[in-house]
Design a protein around this motif. Structure first.
Motif, PDB file in Angstrom:
ATOM      1  N   THR A   1       7.284  -0.967  -7.919  1.00 23.35           N
ATOM      2  CA  THR A   1       8.429  -0.474  -7.142  1.00 23.35           C
ATOM      3  C   THR A   1       9.617  -0.179  -8.048  1.00 23.35           C
ATOM      4  N   ARG A   2       9.735  -0.888  -9.131  1.00 17.23           N
ATOM      5  CA  ARG A   2      10.821  -0.615 -10.084  1.00 17.23           C
ATOM      6  C   ARG A   2      10.675   0.768 -10.707  1.00 17.23           C
ATOM      7  N   ARG A   3       9.442   1.267 -10.746  1.00  9.13           N
ATOM      8  CA  ARG A   3       9.165   2.564 -11.363  1.00  9.13           C
ATOM      9  C   ARG A   3       9.085   3.702 -10.343  1.00  9.13           C
ATOM     10  N   ALA A   4       9.347   3.392  -9.075  1.00 10.69           N
ATOM     11  CA  ALA A   4       9.227   4.405  -8.030  1.00 10.69           C
ATOM     12  C   ALA A   4      10.235   5.528  -8.241  1.00 10.69           C
ATOM     13  N   ALA A   5       9.793   6.760  -7.977  1.00 15.71           N
ATOM     14  CA  ALA A   5      10.668   7.919  -8.151  1.00 15.71           C
ATOM     15  C   ALA A   5      11.845   7.881  -7.203  1.00 15.71           C
ATOM     16  N   ASP A   6      11.645   7.341  -6.007  1.00 16.52           N
ATOM     17  CA  ASP A   6      12.740   7.153  -5.053  1.00 16.52           C
ATOM     18  C   ASP A   6      12.402   5.963  -4.169  1.00 16.52           C
TER      19      ASP A   6
ATOM     20  N   ASP B   1      11.658  -9.535  -6.724  1.00 14.57           N
ATOM     21  CA  ASP B   1      12.717  -8.535  -6.636  1.00 14.57           C
ATOM     22  C   ASP B   1      12.092  -7.156  -6.812  1.00 14.57           C
ATOM     23  N   TYR B   2      12.075  -6.361  -5.733  1.00 12.75           N
ATOM     24  CA  TYR B   2      11.442  -5.051  -5.799  1.00 12.75           C
ATOM     25  C   TYR B   2      12.273  -4.050  -6.598  1.00 12.75           C
TER      26      TYR B   2
ATOM     27  N   GLY C   1       1.022  -9.041  -5.897  1.00 15.31           N
ATOM     28  CA  GLY C   1       1.744  -9.970  -6.760  1.00 15.31           C
ATOM     29  C   GLY C   1       2.357  -9.292  -7.959  1.00 15.31           C
ATOM     30  N   ALA C   2       1.930  -8.047  -8.214  1.00 12.06           N
ATOM     31  CA  ALA C   2       2.513  -7.254  -9.302  1.00 12.06           C
ATOM     32  C   ALA C   2       3.184  -6.001  -8.758  1.00 12.06           C
ATOM     33  N   GLU C   3       3.224  -5.885  -7.423  1.00 11.41           N
ATOM     34  CA  GLU C   3       3.774  -4.660  -6.836  1.00 11.41           C
ATOM     35  C   GLU C   3       5.243  -4.458  -7.193  1.00 11.41           C
ATOM     36  N   HIS C   4       5.950  -5.567  -7.482  1.00 10.52           N
ATOM     37  CA  HIS C   4       7.373  -5.435  -7.830  1.00 10.52           C
ATOM     38  C   HIS C   4       7.559  -4.715  -9.169  1.00 10.52           C
TER      39      HIS C   4
ATOM     40  N   VAL D   1       5.285  -1.119  -0.546  1.00 14.46           N
ATOM     41  CA  VAL D   1       5.519  -2.455   0.020  1.00 14.46           C
ATOM     42  C   VAL D   1       4.961  -2.539   1.441  1.00 14.46           C
ATOM     43  N   ASP D   2       5.096  -1.484   2.228  1.00 16.62           N
ATOM     44  CA  ASP D   2       4.529  -1.465   3.579  1.00 16.62           C
ATOM     45  C   ASP D   2       3.015  -1.649   3.529  1.00 16.62           C
ATOM     46  N   ILE D   3       2.382  -1.030   2.544  1.00 18.46           N
ATOM     47  CA  ILE D   3       0.931  -1.170   2.385  1.00 18.46           C
ATOM     48  C   ILE D   3       0.571  -2.612   2.028  1.00 18.46           C
ATOM     49  N   ILE D   4       1.360  -3.235   1.163  1.00 17.39           N
ATOM     50  CA  ILE D   4       1.129  -4.645   0.812  1.00 17.39           C
ATOM     51  C   ILE D   4       1.209  -5.513   2.059  1.00 17.39           C
ATOM     52  N   HIS D   5       2.208  -5.282   2.895  1.00 14.93           N
ATOM     53  CA  HIS D   5       2.351  -6.060   4.133  1.00 14.93           C
ATOM     54  C   HIS D   5       1.170  -5.819   5.060  1.00 14.93           C
ATOM     55  N   TRP D   6       0.666  -4.582   5.132  1.00 16.14           N
ATOM     56  CA  TRP D   6      -0.513  -4.306   5.957  1.00 16.14           C
ATOM     57  C   TRP D   6      -1.696  -5.138   5.468  1.00 16.14           C
TER      58      TRP D   6
END
Length: 512
Positions: free
Chosen positions: A323-328, A94-95, A317-320, A336-341
């Motif tokens: 993302t919870r701490r993202a400013a926006d 859950d991002y 695997g820890a990116e979620h 997440v796009d970078i993870i998919h790349w």
């Protein structure tokens, strides 16, 4: 984190989260020894995991309260939990974009800590003052090294005490690359980032002349002109290796009085840009040094500074949690796009993301990339993620940011320094040998044995956290060390002379 105090007949272990079904061995747990009321069924090396309860086949294995893998076979209480009985497969994350973002309480300039640094003409602040010899292609690497060797051999630097050194930063690419392609763009950004890093007082750029990475195109891209502190030349135009070395040495000698004409002055900590690295990780990395460095990052952010977390494969695997701490939402989605790349990148190259951890990481107790990533992400502290950058892009945001880089330390740190990092902290549990020019690297040992064994390489021992020192206290110690090194105190890697060979730009595209 709670270290379980046990009688002499039992062994010390750590339960990191109440939801965990494993514990981590502080010391070696021998077969038959008891810990938390569980008897070890096999020897569990220090830093490794032992099952604290039955884990059914296919059931998640939890550490830090997070999933680090799945039971390959049924696991009994007391079993050693590692590669032989753990597997990894994908699972839903859950991002929760921005759920934990919060406004930061930044101290005013008058309240901020300070360091003694070099104020540059463009307003940036340096912690060191180097003359760098950059190369546009591998073919000019030797000539560049000959220049640096001649300057250093001459003893002339003794007359310029404000200069930290002349360093040849050579690289192995630059020839058969398309000027419209990703290799050229990445190398261009990286080279310009080093040339303009605030720790550089002067730069000479040396090419061969016929390579794909043309110096004139580089200069045109950034509107660069020759000056007293920026010179370029090519071996072919100058007349061969010997004449190029002579011309380069002459150019550097002309620069030295100008580059030396600086003095350290008091600068607020908000001007520090800290690169975060970990290498040779072990089972303690995510328990001691990484969270302690994260605590130092939180202090730096409160003082208005910037910290760059990187090594994308090692937050996989820890990116979620980030993302919870993202400013926006846009910041979180960019990550997440970078993870998919990276997932596609690994697949195209017939690799898998779990190729990391390395053999040394696994010997130190790390089993899967999920486990390694959860520990690595701890270096980023707890503040809001304010921005996400591509490799070697100039970092302009304040606070905690992320830069996309490989996990390979020299390549990763090269991107961060190109982005503007003027100080670096590097955690290690196995004992990485690393340094960085022009940006000083502070080495943090995750455990006391490696600190004591490699005392000439390690600046701070974080292993004493296992003996009761708090994460907060160690974070303050690290922050204080950052200020001292930023003010001119030499780190252990600097005293050893590391940093000449660690300039390694990322080669992303095809080499033709």
């Amino acid at each position: 984190m709670k270290i379980v105090e046990t009688p002499a007949r039992t062994s010390r272990v750590i339960r990191l989260n109440s939801a965990d079904n494993i514990v981590v061995a502080v010391d070696n747990v021998e077969k038959g020894k008891e810990a938390l009321g569980v008897v070890a069924t096999a020897r569990v090396p220090r830093g490794h995991k032992m099952a604290a309860q039955p884990i059914a086949q296919g059931e998640p294995i939890r550490k830090f309260g997070q999933i680090i893998g799945f039971a390959k076979t049924p696991i009994a209480p007391g079993d050693w939990v590692h590669e032989h009985n753990v597997e990894m497969h994908d699972f839903a994350r859950d991002y929760a974009y921005c759920a934990d973002a919060k406004p930061e309480d930044i101290l005013s300039v008058g309240q901020q800590a300070t360091f003694e640094g070099y104020r540059r003409a463009n307003g940036k602040a340096g912690t060191r003052n180097y003359v760098g010899i950059l190369t546009s292609v591998n073919c000019s690497a030797s000539a560049s090294k000959f220049m640096a060797e001649e300057i250093n051999r001459s003893g002339i630097l003794k007359d310029y005490p404000n200069i930290d050194g002349v360093v040849a930063l050579t690289q192995a690419n630059g020839c058969v690359i398309d000027y419209r392609g990703v290799i050229f763009d990445t190398l261009k950004r990286t080279s310009w980032g080093y040339a303009t890093n605030p720790n550089m007082g002067g730069v000479v750029m040396v090419g061969l002349g016929c390579e794909g990475f043309q110096i004139p195109r580089f200069k045109e891209a950034y509107n660069v002109t020759e000056s007293d502190t920026f010179r370029t030349m090519t071996i072919q135009e100058t007349g061969g290796t010997r004449k190029t070395v002579e011309a380069g040495v002459a150019a550097i000698r002309e620069m030295l009085p100008i580059v030396n004409n600086v003095k350290r002055e008091t600068i607020p900590a908000s001007e520090l840009m800290l690169a975060l690295q970990c290498g040779g990780s072990d089972g303690y990395s995510g328990i001691t040094a990484n969270p302690a460095l994260g605590a130092a990052v939180d202090i730096l952010v409160r003082h208005g500074g910037t910290a760059i977390l990187s090594e994308t494969p090692e937050i996989y695997g820890a990116e979620h949690l980030l993302t919870r701490r993202a400013a926006d939402r846009a910041v979180g989605e960019k990550l997440v796009d970078i993870i998919h790349w990276w997932e596609d990148y690994a697949k195209r190259n017939q690799m898998e993301m779990n190729n990391n951890p390395s053999p040394g990481n696994k010997l130190g107790g790390l089993t899967t990339i999920l486990e390694k990533s959860l520990g690595a992400a701890a270096k980023g502290g707890s503040t809001t993620l304010t921005a996400v950058y591509r490799y070697a892009e100039p970092v302009t945001a304040k606070g905690f940011v992320f830069m996309d880089t490989p996990g390979y330390d020299p390549v990763s740190a090269t991107g961060q320094v190109a982005g503007g990092a003027n100080i670096l902290c590097f955690t290690t549990g196995r004992g990485s040998a690393y340094g960085c020019k022009p940006t000083p690297s502070i080495k943090l040992a995750t455990n006391t044995p490696i600190y004591e064994r490699m005392i000439d390489d390690m600046d701070i021992n974080c292993g004493d956290i296992l003996d009761g020192v708090t994460i907060e206290a160690k974070g303050q110690e690290i922050f204080d060390k950052i200020l001292k090194v930023a003010s001119g105190e030499r780190s252990k890697s600097e005293l050893l002379g590391y940093g000449d060979n660690e300039y390694v730009p990322w080669q992303i595209g095809a080499t033709m």
